[in-house]
Design a protein around this motif. Structure first.
Motif, PDB file in Angstrom:
ATOM      1  N   PRO A  83       0.838  -1.202   0.000  1.00 59.97           N
ATOM      2  CA  PRO A  83       0.000   0.000   0.000  1.00 59.97           C
ATOM      3  C   PRO A  83       0.870   1.249   0.000  1.00 59.97           C
ATOM      4  N   PRO A  84       0.310   2.394  -0.394  1.00 59.85           N
ATOM      5  CA  PRO A  84       1.112   3.614  -0.545  1.00 59.85           C
ATOM      6  C   PRO A  84       1.874   4.031   0.707  1.00 59.85           C
ATOM      7  N   LYS A  85       1.388   3.675   1.888  1.00 59.57           N
ATOM      8  CA  LYS A  85       2.090   4.112   3.102  1.00 59.57           C
ATOM      9  C   LYS A  85       3.514   3.569   3.178  1.00 59.57           C
ATOM     10  N   TYR A  86       3.840   2.553   2.371  1.00 59.78           N
ATOM     11  CA  TYR A  86       5.205   2.023   2.334  1.00 59.78           C
ATOM     12  C   TYR A  86       6.114   2.836   1.408  1.00 59.78           C
ATOM     13  N   GLY A  87       5.584   3.871   0.776  1.00 64.63           N
ATOM     14  CA  GLY A  87       6.381   4.707  -0.106  1.00 64.63           C
ATOM     15  C   GLY A  87       7.218   5.713   0.654  1.00 64.63           C
ATOM     16  N   ARG A  88       8.065   5.230   1.517  1.00 68.46           N
ATOM     17  CA  ARG A  88       8.893   6.081   2.380  1.00 68.46           C
ATOM     18  C   ARG A  88      10.239   5.407   2.604  1.00 68.46           C
ATOM     19  N   ILE A  89      11.278   6.208   2.788  1.00 66.08           N
ATOM     20  CA  ILE A  89      12.606   5.719   3.149  1.00 66.08           C
ATOM     21  C   ILE A  89      12.892   6.172   4.577  1.00 66.08           C
ATOM     22  N   ARG A  90      13.361   5.239   5.403  1.00 62.90           N
ATOM     23  CA  ARG A  90      13.702   5.564   6.794  1.00 62.90           C
ATOM     24  C   ARG A  90      15.190   5.322   7.035  1.00 62.90           C
ATOM     25  N   PHE A  91      15.822   6.221   7.784  1.00 65.91           N
ATOM     26  CA  PHE A  91      17.235   6.137   8.111  1.00 65.91           C
ATOM     27  C   PHE A  91      17.371   5.898   9.610  1.00 65.91           C
ATOM     28  N   ARG A  92      18.148   4.891   9.971  1.00 62.84           N
ATOM     29  CA  ARG A  92      18.322   4.546  11.384  1.00 62.84           C
ATOM     30  C   ARG A  92      19.601   3.740  11.572  1.00 62.84           C
ATOM     31  N   ASP A  93      20.004   3.539  12.834  1.00 61.67           N
ATOM     32  CA  ASP A  93      21.234   2.783  13.098  1.00 61.67           C
ATOM     33  C   ASP A  93      21.040   1.297  12.835  1.00 61.67           C
ATOM     34  N   THR A  94      19.976   0.727  13.376  1.00 60.58           N
ATOM     35  CA  THR A  94      19.613  -0.664  13.119  1.00 60.58           C
ATOM     36  C   THR A  94      18.153  -0.694  12.702  1.00 60.58           C
ATOM     37  N   LEU A  95      17.732  -1.817  12.160  1.00 60.43           N
ATOM     38  CA  LEU A  95      16.353  -1.897  11.686  1.00 60.43           C
ATOM     39  C   LEU A  95      15.362  -1.669  12.819  1.00 60.43           C
ATOM     40  N   SER A  96      15.679  -2.135  13.993  1.00 55.77           N
ATOM     41  CA  SER A  96      14.757  -2.003  15.119  1.00 55.77           C
ATOM     42  C   SER A  96      14.905  -0.677  15.860  1.00 55.77           C
ATOM     43  N   GLY A  97      15.844   0.172  15.428  1.00 51.12           N
ATOM     44  CA  GLY A  97      16.061   1.439  16.103  1.00 51.12           C
ATOM     45  C   GLY A  97      15.082   2.516  15.662  1.00 51.12           C
ATOM     46  N   ASP A  98      15.277   3.700  16.202  1.00 50.76           N
ATOM     47  CA  ASP A  98      14.429   4.849  15.854  1.00 50.76           C
ATOM     48  C   ASP A  98      14.970   5.558  14.619  1.00 50.76           C
ATOM     49  N   ASP A  99      14.069   6.209  13.901  1.00 51.26           N
ATOM     50  CA  ASP A  99      14.492   7.012  12.751  1.00 51.26           C
ATOM     51  C   ASP A  99      15.339   8.187  13.210  1.00 51.26           C
ATOM     52  N   PHE A 100      16.422   8.473  12.471  1.00 51.50           N
ATOM     53  CA  PHE A 100      17.031   9.790  12.638  1.00 51.50           C
ATOM     54  C   PHE A 100      16.760  10.659  11.417  1.00 51.50           C
ATOM     55  N   ALA A 101      16.092  10.081  10.421  1.00 52.67           N
ATOM     56  CA  ALA A 101      15.586  10.857   9.284  1.00 52.67           C
ATOM     57  C   ALA A 101      14.607   9.985   8.527  1.00 52.67           C
ATOM     58  N   SER A 102      13.760  10.626   7.760  1.00 51.69           N
ATOM     59  CA  SER A 102      12.773   9.913   6.953  1.00 51.69           C
ATOM     60  C   SER A 102      12.402  10.785   5.766  1.00 51.69           C
ATOM     61  N   ALA A 103      12.119  10.164   4.635  1.00 51.89           N
ATOM     62  CA  ALA A 103      11.762  10.916   3.436  1.00 51.89           C
ATOM     63  C   ALA A 103      10.732  10.142   2.641  1.00 51.89           C
ATOM     64  N   ALA A 104       9.743  10.859   2.108  1.00 53.80           N
ATOM     65  CA  ALA A 104       8.731  10.242   1.258  1.00 53.80           C
ATOM     66  C   ALA A 104       9.292  10.037  -0.145  1.00 53.80           C
ATOM     67  N   ILE A 105       8.855   8.958  -0.796  1.00 58.74           N
ATOM     68  CA  ILE A 105       9.173   8.740  -2.205  1.00 58.74           C
ATOM     69  C   ILE A 105       8.061   9.407  -3.003  1.00 58.74           C
TER      70      ILE A 105
END
Length: 536
Positions: A83-105
């Motif tokens: 679904p469209p809500k997956y149209g995003r890139i997330r930046f973090r240290d590990t997959l289970s960590g918190d975002d330190f940045a995020s951007a929409a595609i």
């Protein structure tokens, strides 16, 4: 390299087709669908024994989805996508960590007003079966496990020697043209002796496909790409499955991939490794896209780094540009010189796209390298790396929708509308300014509820005009042409007066524009003849 001047007239052949497609990935399969709609006889060969078992290409951008809409496949592609809500890139240290940045595609996360469709995050192994089944194999045969091993050409045709790796049998196919979509290590390109230019190898990468119970994480913070300090994670399918991409270690043969994946996830989770693939991330463009009757498309023409999801989409745009031209030449309403416009139009786009993809990749590597260095030094959360770009960096509509072609298949225009903007420097391709200037993609405008100007394009040239009666008498000749009413409220946006018209090519790009009306009764046929070249 084969003797391309060798005569083929007396060579025994097993199959005779209009177009031999070499390569059964998304680009070759899409070309097969496009050519079938034109009634062009094709045969496709793929040296792999099956469709790709790896997810590989992930993003179907908004322009590619427009192409699939025109083929009646957009709904099917979206049905197996995230679904469209997956149209995003997330930046973090590990997959289970918190975002330190995020951007929409952009164009995927949500609809954009510049298009009637929304792009999709999906997997190549979900896309390829849809494309394969879109054409009856009896009409357009597909042979897996078959490799092109020889190629000769004369003035009338190409003879390809094909080796069936399962039976060891060789066959010869005589084709009017060969469309090579056989990947970055193209056998056809090598046979033709066509060199490439560009940075070359950027990295050696390993893809690990695995299963793990990460559903809660994906549901809480969905994304199509999780970019971490320890590699990149991609959810594969809406119902589950993951892949992890990271630099290939020196001791790859002795690596505990499950342990590496678990470390990158950052929690105590069992990662069931299903497949491991080592590959090279290349960045290069072929010096030529055409050699006589053989034309290159997709990765065979341009190998692009994966960051930004530009590679497969550029290949789909290649064959969308090429197939109507092949059909015109084969059906007799276009001259063979029309095929020269393919390289003239797509080669500059390939170089521009390569620059963007390489810039994406270098900045991505820079973020990962800087963050790993901070982690090794004991830096805390407060010192997390700042990204060297804004969210606009992932808004590439200018590169995707703003392509403007300049070739013999586009007529000059005296209009004053601005050209599409590609930004400057590292932001190349960010901005898109819709324009009906000849060479540009026809802007999306609603002709009726649910029907776009792009839907008026198909296996024909389209005349869009507020005054259809004035243009209808000029449609005689061998060309497939349809006249389509353009609502008066859209005329100004297209640079047209009440009697003006646009001539739109089958690939949706504007071939000519007459702001005030036809200068003579022969205006339209003369323009079509100029665009397509003298027919055989």
């Amino acid at each position: 390299m084969p003797d391309m001047s060798e005569a083929n007239a007396d060579v025994d052949v097993d199959v005779d087709v209009d177009v031999l497609i070499v390569g059964g990935g998304p680009v070759g399969l899409t070309a097969r669908v496009l050519l079938e709609r034109w009634g062009v006889r094709t045969s496709l060969v793929e040296k792999r024994t099956e469709l790709s078992p790896f997810p590989r290409s992930r993003l179907v951008n908004v322009r590619s989805m427009e192409i699939f809409r025109g083929l009646g496949l957009a709904v099917s592609v979206a049905a197996v996508a995230f679904p469209p809500k997956y149209g995003r890139i997330r930046f973090r240290d590990t997959l289970s960590g918190d975002d330190f940045a995020s951007a929409a595609i952009v164009g995927v996360r949500a609809p954009v007003p510049e298009s009637p469709v929304t792009g999709a995050v999906t997997s190549q192994d979900r896309l390829e079966p849809l494309l394969l089944d879109a054409v009856d194999a009896a009409d357009a045969p597909v042979r897996f496990g078959v490799e092109l091993v020889g190629l000769t050409e004369d003035a009338d045709a190409v003879v390809a020697v094909l080796l069936d790796h399962r039976s060891g049998a060789e066959t010869r196919v005589r084709a009017r043209y060969v469309l090579a979509a056989d990947g970055a290590h193209s056998t056809v390109r090598r046979h033709l002796g066509i060199a490439t230019t560009g940075p070359g190898e950027l990295a050696r990468v390993t893809t690990v496909v695995f299963d793990a119970d990460l559903s809660a994480l994906a549901a809480r913070q969905p994304a199509g790409v999780y970019f971490t300090a320890h590699g990149t994670f991609l959810p594969l399918y809406p119902e589950g499955g993951w892949s992890w991409l990271a630099p290939t270690p020196e001791d790859a043969g002795d690596t505990d991939w499950s342990a590496l994946v678990a470390h990158a996830i950052g929690t105590d989770v069992d990662a069931d490794v299903l497949r491991v693939q080592h590959w090279t991330m290349n960045a290069a463009v072929a010096e030529r896209f055409r050699h006589g009757r053989t034309l290159l498309a997709g990765d065979a023409a341009h190998a692009l780094p994966i960051m930004g999801g530009l590679g497969m989409n550029a290949g789909l745009a290649d064959v969308h540009n090429l197939c109507w031209k092949l059909a015109g030449v084969l059906r007799g309403w276009a001259g063979p010189g029309l095929l020269d416009s393919y390289e003239a139009e797509r080669l500059p786009v390939a170089h521009r796209t390569l620059r963007q993809a390489v810039a994406n990749t270098k900045l991505g590597f820079e973020v990962q390298d800087r963050r790993r260095a901070q982690i090794r030094s004991g830096a805390g959360v407060r010192e997390r790396v700042e990204l060297p770009w804004s969210e606009r960096y992932f808004a590439q509509l200018g590169l995707v929708l703003g392509v403007r072609y300049d070739s013999g298949a586009v007529l000059a225009d005296g209009g004053t509308l601005p050209e599409p903007s590609y930004g400057d420097g590292g932001d190349e391709g960010t901005d898109y300014l819709p324009s009906a200037t000849p060479g540009c993609r026809m802007p999306h405008l609603w002709l009726a509820p649910g029907r776009s100007t792009l839907d008026a394009c198909g296996e024909w040239f389209t005349v869009l005009t507020p005054d259809p009666a004035r243009w209808e008498p000029g449609t005689g000749g061998p060309w497939p042409v349809r006249v389509e009413p353009l609502p008066g409220e859209h005329a100004d946006a297209c640079g047209l007066g009440p009697h003006g018209a646009l001539l739109v090519r089958p690939d949706g790009h504007v071939a000519a524009r007459w702001p005030a009306g036809p200068p003579t009764g022969a205006t339209l046929p003369e323009a079509l003849a100029a665009v397509t070249g003298p027919a055989a």
